[in-house]
Design a protein around this motif. Structure first.
Motif, short mmCIF file in Angstrom:
data_model
loop_
_atom_site.label_atom_id
_atom_site.label_comp_id
_atom_site.label_asym_id
_atom_site.label_seq_id
_atom_site.Cartn_x
_atom_site.Cartn_y
_atom_site.Cartn_z
N MET A 1 0.85 -1.20 0.00
CA MET A 1 0.00 0.00 0.00
C MET A 1 0.89 1.25 0.00
N LYS A 2 0.74 2.05 -1.03
CA LYS A 2 1.55 3.25 -1.15
C LYS A 2 0.78 4.51 -0.77
N VAL A 3 -0.50 4.54 -1.12
CA VAL A 3 -1.33 5.73 -0.89
C VAL A 3 -2.70 5.29 -0.41
N LEU A 4 -3.20 5.94 0.64
CA LEU A 4 -4.54 5.67 1.13
C LEU A 4 -5.32 6.98 1.13
N VAL A 5 -6.45 7.00 0.41
CA VAL A 5 -7.31 8.18 0.37
C VAL A 5 -8.32 8.04 1.51
N ILE A 6 -8.30 8.96 2.47
CA ILE A 6 -9.05 8.78 3.71
C ILE A 6 -10.27 9.68 3.84
N GLY A 7 -10.54 10.51 2.84
CA GLY A 7 -11.77 11.30 2.87
C GLY A 7 -12.98 10.44 2.52
N PRO A 9 -16.45 9.25 0.67
CA PRO A 9 -16.93 9.40 -0.72
C PRO A 9 -17.74 10.69 -0.87
N LYS A 10 -17.85 11.17 -2.08
CA LYS A 10 -18.53 12.43 -2.40
C LYS A 10 -17.71 13.64 -1.97
N THR A 11 -16.39 13.48 -1.94
CA THR A 11 -15.50 14.60 -1.63
C THR A 11 -14.43 14.76 -2.71
N GLY A 12 -14.74 14.28 -3.91
CA GLY A 12 -13.78 14.35 -5.01
C GLY A 12 -12.99 13.08 -5.22
N THR A 13 -13.45 11.98 -4.64
CA THR A 13 -12.68 10.74 -4.70
C THR A 13 -12.62 10.16 -6.11
N LYS A 14 -13.69 10.30 -6.90
CA LYS A 14 -13.66 9.72 -8.25
C LYS A 14 -12.66 10.47 -9.14
N SER A 15 -12.56 11.78 -8.97
CA SER A 15 -11.54 12.53 -9.71
C SER A 15 -10.15 12.12 -9.26
N LEU A 16 -9.99 11.94 -7.96
CA LEU A 16 -8.69 11.51 -7.42
C LEU A 16 -8.34 10.11 -7.89
N TYR A 25 -0.78 4.30 -10.53
CA TYR A 25 -1.11 3.52 -9.34
C TYR A 25 -2.21 2.50 -9.64
N LYS A 26 -2.11 1.35 -9.00
CA LYS A 26 -3.17 0.35 -9.02
C LYS A 26 -4.16 0.71 -7.93
N VAL A 27 -5.37 1.13 -8.33
CA VAL A 27 -6.33 1.71 -7.40
C VAL A 27 -7.47 0.74 -7.10
N TYR A 28 -7.75 0.55 -5.81
CA TYR A 28 -8.95 -0.17 -5.39
C TYR A 28 -9.97 0.85 -4.89
N ASP A 29 -11.03 1.03 -5.67
CA ASP A 29 -12.15 1.89 -5.28
C ASP A 29 -13.23 1.00 -4.68
N TYR A 30 -14.45 1.55 -4.53
CA TYR A 30 -15.51 0.79 -3.87
C TYR A 30 -15.75 -0.56 -4.54
N GLU A 31 -15.91 -0.56 -5.86
CA GLU A 31 -16.25 -1.80 -6.55
C GLU A 31 -15.12 -2.82 -6.51
N HIS A 32 -13.86 -2.36 -6.44
CA HIS A 32 -12.74 -3.28 -6.38
C HIS A 32 -12.63 -3.91 -4.99
N VAL A 62 -1.59 -3.96 -3.46
CA VAL A 62 -2.41 -2.86 -3.98
C VAL A 62 -1.69 -1.55 -3.71
N ASP A 63 -1.65 -0.65 -4.69
CA ASP A 63 -0.98 0.64 -4.50
C ASP A 63 -1.83 1.61 -3.70
N THR A 64 -3.13 1.66 -4.01
CA THR A 64 -4.00 2.70 -3.46
C THR A 64 -5.38 2.13 -3.18
N SER A 65 -6.00 2.59 -2.09
CA SER A 65 -7.40 2.27 -1.84
C SER A 65 -8.12 3.54 -1.40
N MET A 66 -9.44 3.54 -1.63
CA MET A 66 -10.26 4.70 -1.29
C MET A 66 -11.71 4.28 -1.15
N ASP A 67 -12.53 5.21 -0.74
CA ASP A 67 -13.97 5.01 -0.58
C ASP A 67 -14.22 4.07 0.61
N MET A 68 -15.51 3.91 0.94
CA MET A 68 -15.89 3.03 2.02
C MET A 68 -15.73 1.57 1.60
#
Length: 253
Positions: A1-7, A9-16, A25-32, A62-68
């Motif tokens: 894990m290199k980057v964790l987006v901690i805001g 959802p609905k705070t600009g996460t999809k743009s990020l 980066y290999k990103v894991y969003d909600y669906e992943h 995984v490089d990055t994860s975000m969202d709930m």
């Protein structure tokens, strides 16, 4: 894990998400998180619970994860990956955040294609089941019908959860190093993000996604996981049509 987006959802996460993907980066969003890690997340979100070792195994490749639910468990993930960089994003006010969240949730619940897929796609059925656990833990969602998600959430509870989440992050920010923590909004563009991550600035505009709550349309159009849901629905519908045709033929002849 290199980057964790901690805001939240609905705070600009999809743009990020789009920006981080563009930066390699290999990103894991909600669906992943749902598709690849739902068994582990359901374990964490229910009676059995999880450990630091669980989070490490989940995200070691995984490089990055975000969202709930990942953003809610940022401290636990940070314990497993103490050197990961944290990116925090928020809306101007909690009322603005709630209005955006509630609008998106209703768009999903009122989408006829999603409702149909809940009946006809095993993957879609599973994502609703998974989301019931996520909604209950993160925002205090009441029990849901199998084909709905995040419906009936108290705005008072949701805004309290959002406010508490952000307050804990701001408290952590006071002691975090500038090399590890970035407060960021997509309106700032590539500069602060690339400087924080040590990446060259791409020769293109910063991607702005989910304008006007278009996230579901974007997922249905672009996500391989949602394409699989539509494929499964199409296959089952074809089988049902063939079965009905065979039965009708036998009845007639």
């Amino acid at each position: 894990m290199k980057v964790l987006v901690i805001g939240f959802p609905k705070t600009g996460t999809k743009s990020l998400h789009a920006a981080l993907k563009k930066l390699g980066y290999k990103v894991y969003d909600y669906e992943h998180n749902f598709y690849y890690l739902r068994k582990q997340w359901i374990k964490i979100l229910t009676r059995e619970g999880g450990t630091k070792e669980d989070f490490y195994e989940m995200y070691k490749d995984v490089d990055t994860s975000m969202d709930m639910p990942a953003c809610v468990f940022w401290k636990e993930i940070l314990e497993a990956f103490p050197d990961t960089k944290l990116i925090f994003n928020e809306r101007k006010t909690e009322d603005e955040w709630w209005a955006s969240w509630d609008r998106t949730a209703e768009n999903i619940n009122n989408n006829k294609l999603m409702t149909a897929m809940a009946f006809l796609s095993p993957t879609a059925f599973s994502i609703f089941q998974y989301t019931h656990h996520v909604g209950r833990v993160t925002l205090g969602a009441p029990p849901q019908r199998f084909c709905t998600s995040f419906r009936g959430i108290s705005p008072t509870v949701a805004k309290m959860r959002y406010r508490t989440h952000n307050a804990k992050i701001r408290e952590f920010r006071e002691t975090a190093s500038k090399d590890q923590f970035l407060t960021f909004h997509p309106s700032e563009g590539w500069g602060p993000l690339c400087e924080f991550l040590g990446k060259p600035v791409p020769d293109e505009d910063f991607p702005y996604k989910n304008k006007g709550g278009s996230v579901l349309d974007d997922l249905l159009k672009d996500s391989p996981i949602f394409h699989q849901m539509k494929y499964e629905m199409g296959v089952l519908l074809a089988i049902l049509v063939i079965l009905v045709a065979v039965l009708l033929f036998r009845w007639l002849y």
